[in-house]
Design a protein around this motif. Structure first.
Motif, PDB file in Angstrom:
ATOM      1  N   GLU A  71      -5.532  -1.504  11.465  1.00  9.48           N
ATOM      2  CA  GLU A  71      -6.310  -0.198  10.403  1.00  9.48           C
ATOM      3  C   GLU A  71      -5.408  -0.046   9.224  1.00  9.48           C
ATOM      4  O   GLU A  71      -5.652  -0.370   7.946  1.00  9.48           O
ATOM      5  CB  GLU A  71      -6.355   1.074  11.281  1.00  9.48           C
ATOM      6  N   ASP A  73      -2.931  -1.873   8.094  1.00 10.63           N
ATOM      7  CA  ASP A  73      -3.203  -4.042   7.279  1.00 10.63           C
ATOM      8  C   ASP A  73      -4.659  -3.729   6.951  1.00 10.63           C
ATOM      9  O   ASP A  73      -4.255  -3.854   5.332  1.00 10.63           O
ATOM     10  CB  ASP A  73      -2.901  -4.747   8.598  1.00 10.63           C
ATOM     11  N   ILE A  74      -5.354  -3.153   7.141  1.00 12.03           N
ATOM     12  CA  ILE A  74      -7.095  -3.400   6.196  1.00 12.03           C
ATOM     13  C   ILE A  74      -6.718  -2.308   5.440  1.00 12.03           C
ATOM     14  O   ILE A  74      -7.827  -2.650   4.192  1.00 12.03           O
ATOM     15  CB  ILE A  74      -7.648  -2.836   7.617  1.00 12.03           C
ATOM     16  N   ASP A  75      -6.009  -1.366   5.448  1.00 16.75           N
ATOM     17  CA  ASP A  75      -6.198  -0.170   4.163  1.00 16.75           C
ATOM     18  C   ASP A  75      -5.170  -0.519   3.433  1.00 16.75           C
ATOM     19  O   ASP A  75      -5.498  -0.322   1.727  1.00 16.75           O
ATOM     20  CB  ASP A  75      -5.521   1.373   4.810  1.00 16.75           C
ATOM     21  N   ARG A  76      -3.810  -1.290   3.686  1.00 16.58           N
ATOM     22  CA  ARG A  76      -2.954  -1.786   3.436  1.00 16.58           C
ATOM     23  C   ARG A  76      -3.998  -3.206   2.310  1.00 16.58           C
ATOM     24  O   ARG A  76      -3.817  -2.935   0.810  1.00 16.58           O
ATOM     25  CB  ARG A  76      -2.256  -2.283   3.419  1.00 16.58           C
ATOM     26  N   PHE A  77      -4.182  -3.888   2.923  1.00 16.54           N
ATOM     27  CA  PHE A  77      -5.710  -4.685   1.995  1.00 16.54           C
ATOM     28  C   PHE A  77      -6.117  -4.269   1.327  1.00 16.54           C
ATOM     29  O   PHE A  77      -6.541  -4.748  -0.137  1.00 16.54           O
ATOM     30  CB  PHE A  77      -6.308  -5.813   2.625  1.00 16.54           C
ATOM     31  N   ARG A  78      -7.363  -3.402   1.644  1.00 19.35           N
ATOM     32  CA  ARG A  78      -8.324  -2.764   0.646  1.00 19.35           C
ATOM     33  C   ARG A  78      -7.798  -1.535  -0.592  1.00 19.35           C
ATOM     34  O   ARG A  78      -8.571  -2.195  -1.497  1.00 19.35           O
ATOM     35  CB  ARG A  78      -9.075  -1.588   1.653  1.00 19.35           C
ATOM     36  N   ILE A  79      -6.470  -0.869  -0.531  1.00 19.86           N
ATOM     37  CA  ILE A  79      -5.308  -0.625  -1.843  1.00 19.86           C
ATOM     38  C   ILE A  79      -5.772  -1.736  -2.527  1.00 19.86           C
ATOM     39  O   ILE A  79      -5.726  -1.437  -4.523  1.00 19.86           O
ATOM     40  CB  ILE A  79      -4.745  -0.178  -1.290  1.00 19.86           C
ATOM     41  N   ARG A  80      -4.049  -3.103  -1.884  1.00 25.40           N
ATOM     42  CA  ARG A  80      -4.360  -4.183  -3.107  1.00 25.40           C
ATOM     43  C   ARG A  80      -5.154  -4.678  -3.649  1.00 25.40           C
ATOM     44  O   ARG A  80      -5.380  -5.209  -5.013  1.00 25.40           O
ATOM     45  CB  ARG A  80      -3.623  -4.965  -2.113  1.00 25.40           C
ATOM     46  N   GLY A  81      -6.582  -5.014  -2.979  1.00 26.28           N
ATOM     47  CA  GLY A  81      -7.915  -5.293  -3.963  1.00 26.28           C
ATOM     48  C   GLY A  81      -8.699  -4.357  -4.568  1.00 26.28           C
ATOM     49  O   GLY A  81      -9.044  -5.376  -5.816  1.00 26.28           O
ATOM     50  N   ALA A  82      -8.298  -3.579  -4.493  1.00 23.96           N
ATOM     51  CA  ALA A  82      -8.814  -2.315  -5.778  1.00 23.96           C
ATOM     52  C   ALA A  82      -8.376  -2.522  -7.347  1.00 23.96           C
ATOM     53  O   ALA A  82      -8.721  -1.568  -7.581  1.00 23.96           O
ATOM     54  CB  ALA A  82      -9.281  -1.003  -4.500  1.00 23.96           C
ATOM     55  N   GLN A  83      -6.989  -2.375  -6.862  1.00 24.68           N
ATOM     56  CA  GLN A  83      -6.396  -2.595  -7.735  1.00 24.68           C
ATOM     57  C   GLN A  83      -6.834  -3.618  -9.010  1.00 24.68           C
ATOM     58  O   GLN A  83      -7.272  -4.727  -8.726  1.00 24.68           O
ATOM     59  CB  GLN A  83      -3.918  -2.883  -7.048  1.00 24.68           C
TER      60      GLN A  83
END
Length: 83
Positions: A71, A73-83
């Motif tokens: 979870e 890593d998923i949150d980290r990827f989600r944040i990076r994808g939103a930038q």
């Protein structure tokens, strides 16, 4: 190595090796007896996947591997994808 990385390595090794060199690991899913009349084309019978998983993959072209990615890593990827 993280649990997700271990699982990913196992999957990659499964895809890159011949069936004779794959080491079987028990799965956490419920086991059942299934006899499929046709030969499955896209997976090896190595006890890495249950017969149910193999049949699902043959019919749908993908598998859902729960908890493969944490979870965090998923949150980290989600944040990076939103930038």
């Amino acid at each position: 190595m993280s649990r997700a990385a271990d699982r990913l390595r196992l999957l990659i090794n499964h895809l890159d090796r011949s069936p004779a060199t794959i080491t079987a690991e028990p799965t956490s899913t419920q086991t059942f007896t299934y006899s499929h009349p046709q030969r499955l084309r896209y997976s090896f019978d190595t006890d890495l996947l249950t017969p149910e998983d193999r049949l699902f993959y043959e019919e749908n072209g993908f598998l859902l591997v729960k908890n493969l990615v944490s979870e965090e890593d998923i949150d980290r990827f989600r944040i990076r994808g939103a930038q």
